[in-house]
Scaffold this motif. Structure first.
Motif, PDB file in Angstrom:
ATOM      1  N   ASN A   1       0.674  -1.272   0.061  1.00 36.12           N
ATOM      2  CA  ASN A   1       0.025  -0.016   0.011  1.00 36.12           C
ATOM      3  C   ASN A   1       0.884   1.326   0.177  1.00 36.12           C
ATOM      4  O   ASN A   1       0.274   2.346  -0.352  1.00 36.12           O
TER       5      ASN A   1
ATOM      6  N   VAL B   1       1.516   1.379  -3.656  1.00 42.11           N
ATOM      7  CA  VAL B   1       0.450   0.993  -4.479  1.00 42.11           C
ATOM      8  C   VAL B   1       0.581   0.013  -5.466  1.00 42.11           C
ATOM      9  O   VAL B   1       0.227   0.354  -6.581  1.00 42.11           O
TER      10      VAL B   1
ATOM     11  N   LYS C   1      -0.335  -3.898  -6.057  1.00 39.22           N
ATOM     12  CA  LYS C   1      -1.332  -4.882  -5.500  1.00 39.22           C
ATOM     13  C   LYS C   1      -1.027  -6.428  -5.771  1.00 39.22           C
ATOM     14  O   LYS C   1      -1.628  -7.391  -5.210  1.00 39.22           O
TER      15      LYS C   1
END
Length: 332
Positions: free
Chosen positions: A200, A203, A205
């Motif tokens: 996170n 960013v 995933k």
């Protein structure tokens, strides 16, 4: 007699504390209850149970014979290298193992549990080894691999949907880095474990973390909100070899030609499970599959040495040629 409820869990927690912490009795009780409640909410142990457990640790005849002196304020092993994992199973522990083995054998041939047969064979072989009988099975394992200690905590973090702060240092890094991580799945590749999830902080995933010395530690971020994954992980891994997916990697068709009958070896143990064979008579020594190009793919192809040729794509063919030319320099 020590309280048998969650005894195996208590013993493992105590063993960890006595090796790595410096707790008073009350601090130890608080920590053990905290860890038990983490798995079994609302449950804890009494002062008497902890005292009985410590007696089991000290008992040289019917316990673990731990280097844990009497009448000390700080409970800690005098030998930090000691662990109950090095000691033989206690009588009740052996009983639980035997009972569990008998229970598993009931489901050995059930299609839902088709991996039990292999697990039971491995377990029985290990039992035979402890009994000084001839060892039959030898496993392809990395004896020096230390990352396995992260496996259970990370598995539980995924089950509990916990957000983690990761402290990591790559082999080429001079300093550690930290980032917020939402773990989603765990995968094994080449006798190593990797956890995948959302980084996170960056960013990303589909971030992967190897469970080895590079993972320094991780802590739970209690107030952070866990983000569920929307990644189709089966498709994600089906279109790649290994665990490293370069950013913006594209799926391409790879065609390989084998020599000296090595296509038969590939077909019985493919490094890309979704491979296809050609119907043409003159291409029986070839296979094709769709994948991304990464280091693991190149390494697997190189493992066949001169018995394989990349037919397409041209970019991979060029990369393999560069590898071969670089290797030639080592032997001239």
């Amino acid at each position: 007699m020590a309280n048998s409820k969650h005894a195996h869990l208590r013993y493992n927690i105590l063993d960890y504390c006595l090796r790595n912490k410096s707790f008073t009795f009350n601090e130890l009780l608080e920590y053990v209850n905290y860890k038990i409640a983490d798995l079994y909410p609302g449950e804890d142990i009494s002062i008497r149970t902890l005292r009985d457990d410590i007696k089991v640790f000290r008992d040289k005849k019917n316990g673990f014979g731990a280097p844990l002196p009497d009448k000390i304020r700080i409970l800690q092993y005098t030998n930090p290298n000691f662990s109950i994992a090095q000691k033989p199973l206690l009588e009740y522990e052996q009983y639980l193992i035997d009972a569990a083995q008998q229970l598993l054998e009931r489901f050995e041939n059930h299609p839902k549990y088709n991996k039990l047969s292999e697990a039971l064979i491995k377990f029985q072989d290990g039992e035979d080894e402890l009994s000084d009988t001839s060892k039959i099975l030898f496993y392809d394992i990395n004896e020096e691999y230390k990352g396995i200690s992260f496996l259970k905590p990370l598995y539980l973090a995924i089950k509990k949907k916990q957000v983690l702060q990761i402290t990591f240092q790559g082999f080429q890094d001079t300093v550690t880095s930290t980032f917020e991580f939402h773990p989603h799945i765990i995968k094994q590749y080449n006798n190593r474990w990797f956890v995948f999830g959302l980084n996170n902080t960056s960013v990303i995933k589909e971030w992967s973390i190897p469970l080895d010395d590079r993972l320094i530690k991780f802590d739970v971020l209690e107030d952070a909100i866990y983000v569920e994954t929307d990644v189709d992980w089966e498709t994600f891994f089906r279109t790649m070899v290994g665990v490293v997916r370069p950013k913006d990697a594209e799926i391409v068709k790879v065609v390989l030609r084998f020599y000296n009958g090595r296509e038969n070896y590939f077909k019985t143990k493919p490094f890309q499970s979704d491979f296809e064979e050609f119907f043409e008579e003159n291409k029986q020594d070839q296979v094709w599959f769709e994948t991304i190009i990464n280091k693991e793919l190149v390494q697997q192809i190189l493992s066949f040495g001169h018995d394989v040729e990349v037919i397409e794509p041209k970019s991979l063919k060029k990369e393999m040629k560069e590898h071969v030319e670089s290797m030639k320099e080592y032997y001239t």
